[in-house]
Motif scaffolding. Structure first.
Motif, short mmCIF file in Angstrom:
data_model
loop_
_atom_site.label_atom_id
_atom_site.label_comp_id
_atom_site.label_asym_id
_atom_site.label_seq_id
_atom_site.Cartn_x
_atom_site.Cartn_y
_atom_site.Cartn_z
N LEU A 174 103.38 -43.04 56.57
CA LEU A 174 103.60 -43.39 55.17
C LEU A 174 102.81 -42.42 54.30
O LEU A 174 101.57 -42.43 54.31
N TYR A 178 100.71 -46.38 59.16
CA TYR A 178 100.20 -46.38 57.78
C TYR A 178 98.70 -46.64 57.79
O TYR A 178 98.14 -47.17 58.75
N TYR A 192 102.17 -46.26 48.22
CA TYR A 192 103.29 -47.19 48.44
C TYR A 192 103.35 -48.21 47.31
O TYR A 192 104.42 -48.46 46.74
N ASN A 244 110.49 -48.35 53.97
CA ASN A 244 111.13 -49.67 54.05
C ASN A 244 112.35 -49.65 54.96
O ASN A 244 112.59 -50.58 55.73
N ASP A 247 108.40 -41.53 52.12
CA ASP A 247 108.04 -42.25 50.91
C ASP A 247 108.30 -43.73 51.09
O ASP A 247 108.75 -44.18 52.16
N ALA A 248 108.05 -44.52 50.04
CA ALA A 248 108.17 -45.98 50.13
C ALA A 248 109.59 -46.42 50.49
O ALA A 248 109.78 -47.35 51.28
N ASN A 274 108.66 -55.08 48.06
CA ASN A 274 107.29 -54.86 48.53
C ASN A 274 107.08 -55.59 49.86
O ASN A 274 107.17 -56.81 49.92
#
Length: 343
Positions: free
Chosen positions: A223, A198, A230, A140, A135-136, A241
């Protein structure tokens, strides 16, 4: 029984404007073993035509790839229909950040050899043996890790207007071009690096992650839900972000803005710009980046030659096109000798 679209884009556009009803733009994909793609294709078209669904859908033995516009008032009906299909029950629906009444103007359901053209002829390649979905938040964390290599699995004209910071953005025209290039460039890191990928909505990464695992990469991640999901999670969870610019999308909108950063340039004058257009000369139709000033000056065309043709009466233009195949520019998106500032 209607099995194909019978309305032109202009006719459908007029009907949509007259109805004035909200529509949702969304996409989804699923890899599955479909025994009879043609029968499944007809089943989808009949049901979705009745629901007034519009979009571009590809069906193959390996699964389905769909980009759609659904009447908002019929979304639950649409979702219930999907849930009745065993491999589409609770499938991830990537809802667009920005909605447009005219994102799609026809319903096209086509049977293809593959839902993502990959150029691979390897019977030992198992597309379901995919990489780890993240996930986001996890994404990250991974891309902050110096042991990670981040790769954009999209094409040059997509990454040109927006991409993740620090990503490798291959200068390729197609997904099939990127697979061997990336493998060759990263072959020395098959075991010691995290390979994180991604794309727009996840479908290309799904296949790429399985392919790179097949080719010996040990730590493969993708991703989940792509850039679309995202951006949604970043906003919902108030995360940092790391994507800058626009996310290219394959409908009439052409892109969704993720940040206000403009990282590309007009292909005709070099001014900062990230607006994709198609050349107004229908015999060309080249996809390129054009600012408002150049659009006015060039009459929405990519070159002086196309501008001259576009200025002719429509019947004259048709005569010039008669008996000729499509220009290669249609398929060479953003690449032409007339685009002086294409990087």
């Amino acid at each position: 029984m209607q099995l194909y679209n019978k309305l032109s884009a202009k006719e459908r556009e007029a009907l949509l404007e007259e109805a004035g009803e909200d529509r949702l733009t969304l996409s989804f994909y699923a890899y599955a073993n479909i025994g009879n793609p043609h029968l499944f294709r007809n089943h989808l078209f009949i049901a979705w035509d009745k629901m007034e669904v519009l979009g571009r859908i590809y069906v193959a033995h390996e699964g389905i790839n769909a980009q759609l516009s659904v009447p908002a008032k019929r979304f639950l009906e649409f979702k219930e229909f999907l849930d009745e299909i065993y491999f589409l029950k609770d499938v991830r629906l990537n809802i667009a950040i920005e909605h447009d009444l005219k994102s799609f103007l026809k319903l096209k359901v086509k049977v293809r050899d593959k839902i993502v053209a990959d150029g691979l002829n390897d019977e030992t390649f198992d597309v379901t043996n995919k990489g780890v979905h993240v996930d986001a938040l996890k994404f990250n964390e991974l891309i902050n890790d110096p042991n990670t290599i981040l790769v954009d699995m999209r094409n040059h004209y997509e990454s040109e207007i927006g991409h993740f910071e620090g990503a490798i953005t291959p200068d390729v025209d197609t997904f099939r071009d990127s697979l061997p290039i990336i493998e060759e460039d990263l072959k020395e890191h098959k075991e010691d690096k995290n390979l994180v990928m991604y794309c727009t909505g996840g479908i290309r990464c799904e296949k790429a992650s399985a392919y790179y695992k097949h080719r010996g990469f040990k730590n493969v991640y993708q991703l989940e839900g792509g850039i679309i999901e995202y951006a949604r999670q970043v906003e919902k969870l108030n995360l940092e972000n790391k994507f800058i610019g626009k996310n290219f999308v394959f409908d009439h909108r052409r892109a969704e803005r993720i940040t206000e950063d403009v990282i590309s340039h007009c292909h005709q004058c070099g001014k900062p710009c990230d607006t994709h257009v198609n050349c107004a000369n229908e015999a060309c139709h080249l996809l390129f980046i054009q600012c408002e000033e150049c659009a006015e000056k060039m009459d929405n065309c990519c070159s002086e030659k196309c501008k001259e043709i576009h200025a002719l009466p429509y019947e004259e233009q048709k005569k010039l096109r008669k008996g000729k195949g499509n220009s290669n520019k249609i398929f060479k998106k953003g690449r032409s000798e007339v685009l002086k500032f294409k990087q």
